[in-house]
Design a protein around this motif. Structure first.
Motif, short mmCIF file in Angstrom:
data_model
loop_
_atom_site.label_atom_id
_atom_site.label_comp_id
_atom_site.label_asym_id
_atom_site.label_seq_id
_atom_site.Cartn_x
_atom_site.Cartn_y
_atom_site.Cartn_z
N GLY A 187 3.35 -3.90 17.66
CA GLY A 187 3.40 -5.31 18.03
C GLY A 187 3.39 -6.21 16.83
O GLY A 187 3.70 -7.40 16.93
N CYS A 188 3.05 -5.65 15.67
CA CYS A 188 3.03 -6.41 14.43
C CYS A 188 4.39 -6.31 13.75
O CYS A 188 4.92 -5.20 13.56
CB CYS A 188 1.94 -5.90 13.50
N GLY A 189 4.96 -7.45 13.35
CA GLY A 189 6.26 -7.46 12.71
C GLY A 189 6.27 -6.72 11.38
O GLY A 189 7.27 -6.10 11.01
N ASP A 190 5.16 -6.77 10.64
CA ASP A 190 5.07 -6.07 9.36
C ASP A 190 5.31 -4.58 9.56
O ASP A 190 6.02 -3.93 8.78
CB ASP A 190 3.67 -6.25 8.74
N ARG A 191 4.70 -4.02 10.60
CA ARG A 191 4.81 -2.58 10.87
C ARG A 191 6.28 -2.19 11.06
O ARG A 191 6.74 -1.19 10.49
CB ARG A 191 4.00 -2.25 12.12
N ASP A 192 7.01 -2.96 11.83
CA ASP A 192 8.41 -2.65 12.09
C ASP A 192 9.24 -2.66 10.81
O ASP A 192 10.06 -1.77 10.58
CB ASP A 192 8.99 -3.64 13.10
#
Length: 296
Positions: A187-192
């Motif tokens: 759900g975190c953009g950083d992770r993607d």
């Protein structure tokens, strides 16, 4: 002879951090601009304020003396401005931001707000950018200062910052295959962005640790068992920055954007927005209209 407030603020920042490069990062200006301001101040005063080293700087005797005056002048200036122009800013403002940002630039922005608008009450709501934008669109939040921008929201680009690979100094995680990662939960953009960069580089990895908070990521990195990627401004001195030379792909930048509902002159939201713009040095920010581009 009159002293320039911007030059004094730059001088105090360099003196506190003992580094032109670190001061430029904190002030969100290129290093050459910071150096130029110090040179102008020194020329204006007719005295050298710093002894320049290869990586750090130290105050001269004149610099030590000037620092005392500069701090006093800036305090008096800020108090005068607050007293004469900003006493009308009273009440509560609800601001949404990222948990990671609270550990970096956001604390400096709220510090400036507190100094200039002492009667403003700031209520901070942290979360992933997608969640923050949803709450903003529903009217729960007055101001948003986070990454990305959803459709149909007008916003301003304030800053763009690179995500950097990091691990604890001396960590054995670099030798492991697949690479053990510590990441924010789904759900975190950083992770993607991080996972996409690894997949493009065809670098083997496994997500070994998940956290909903930046403090949790820092704790994992400090253990020495994991690698992660964080904003450059949040990299602690205990961490090692990893680059392409170490076999890590470029991830890219995160755009930090600002949006606020009440744009009327004199509103709490406008006051907070002005402080944020000034902090990032974007007096004429790039403005976005409604769009279908959103990185959450």
């Amino acid at each position: 002879m009159n002293l320039d407030m911007n030059q004094l603020r730059t001088f105090v920042t360099v003196a506190e951090l003992k580094s032109f490069s670190r001061a430029s990062e904190k002030l969100c200006r290129v290093q050459s601009a910071v150096s130029q301001q110090i040179q102008k101040l020194e020329a204006h005063l007719g005295a050298d304020l710093f002894v320049r080293g290869k990586k750090t700087v130290a105050l001269t005797a004149k610099g030590d003396e000037m620092l005392i005056h500069a701090v006093r002048i800036l305090e008096m200036n800020d108090q005068a401005v607050a007293t004469m122009t900003d006493m009308r800013y009273k009440g509560q403002i609800k601001v949404g931001t990222s948990d990671a940002y609270v550990s970096s630039f956001f604390s400096d922005i709220t510090k400036r707000c507190a100094a200039r608008f002492p009667d403003m009450e700031i209520e901070v709501h942290c979360g992933y950018s997608g969640q923050i934008w949803e709450r903003y669109q529903s009217g729960e939040l007055d101001v948003v200062l986070t990454q990305g921008r959803p459709p149909a929201v007008s916003s301003e680009l304030l800053h763009s910052e690179e995500l950097k690979w990091v691990c604890a100094k001396g960590s054995n995680a670099l030798k492991q295959n697949p690479l053990p990662l510590a990441l924010f939960t789904k759900g975190c953009g950083d992770r993607d962005l991080i996972l996409q960069a690894l997949q493009r580089a065809k670098k083997a990895y496994r997500v070994s640790y998940n956290s909903t908070s930046y403090a949790g990521i820092v704790a994992a990195l400090a253990s020495g068992f994991y690698v992660s990627a964080v904003l450059m401004s949040t990299v602690a001195e205990d961490f090692q920055v990893l680059t392409e030379v170490d076999g890590f792909p470029v991830i890219g930048n995160l755009d930090i954007t600002l949006a606020y509902h009440d744009k009327s002159k004199g509103s709490l939201s406008s006051a907070f927005a002005d402080i944020s713009r000034n902090y990032f040095g974007t007096m004429s920010p790039e403005r976005y209209g409604p769009s279908d581009l959103f990185v959450g």
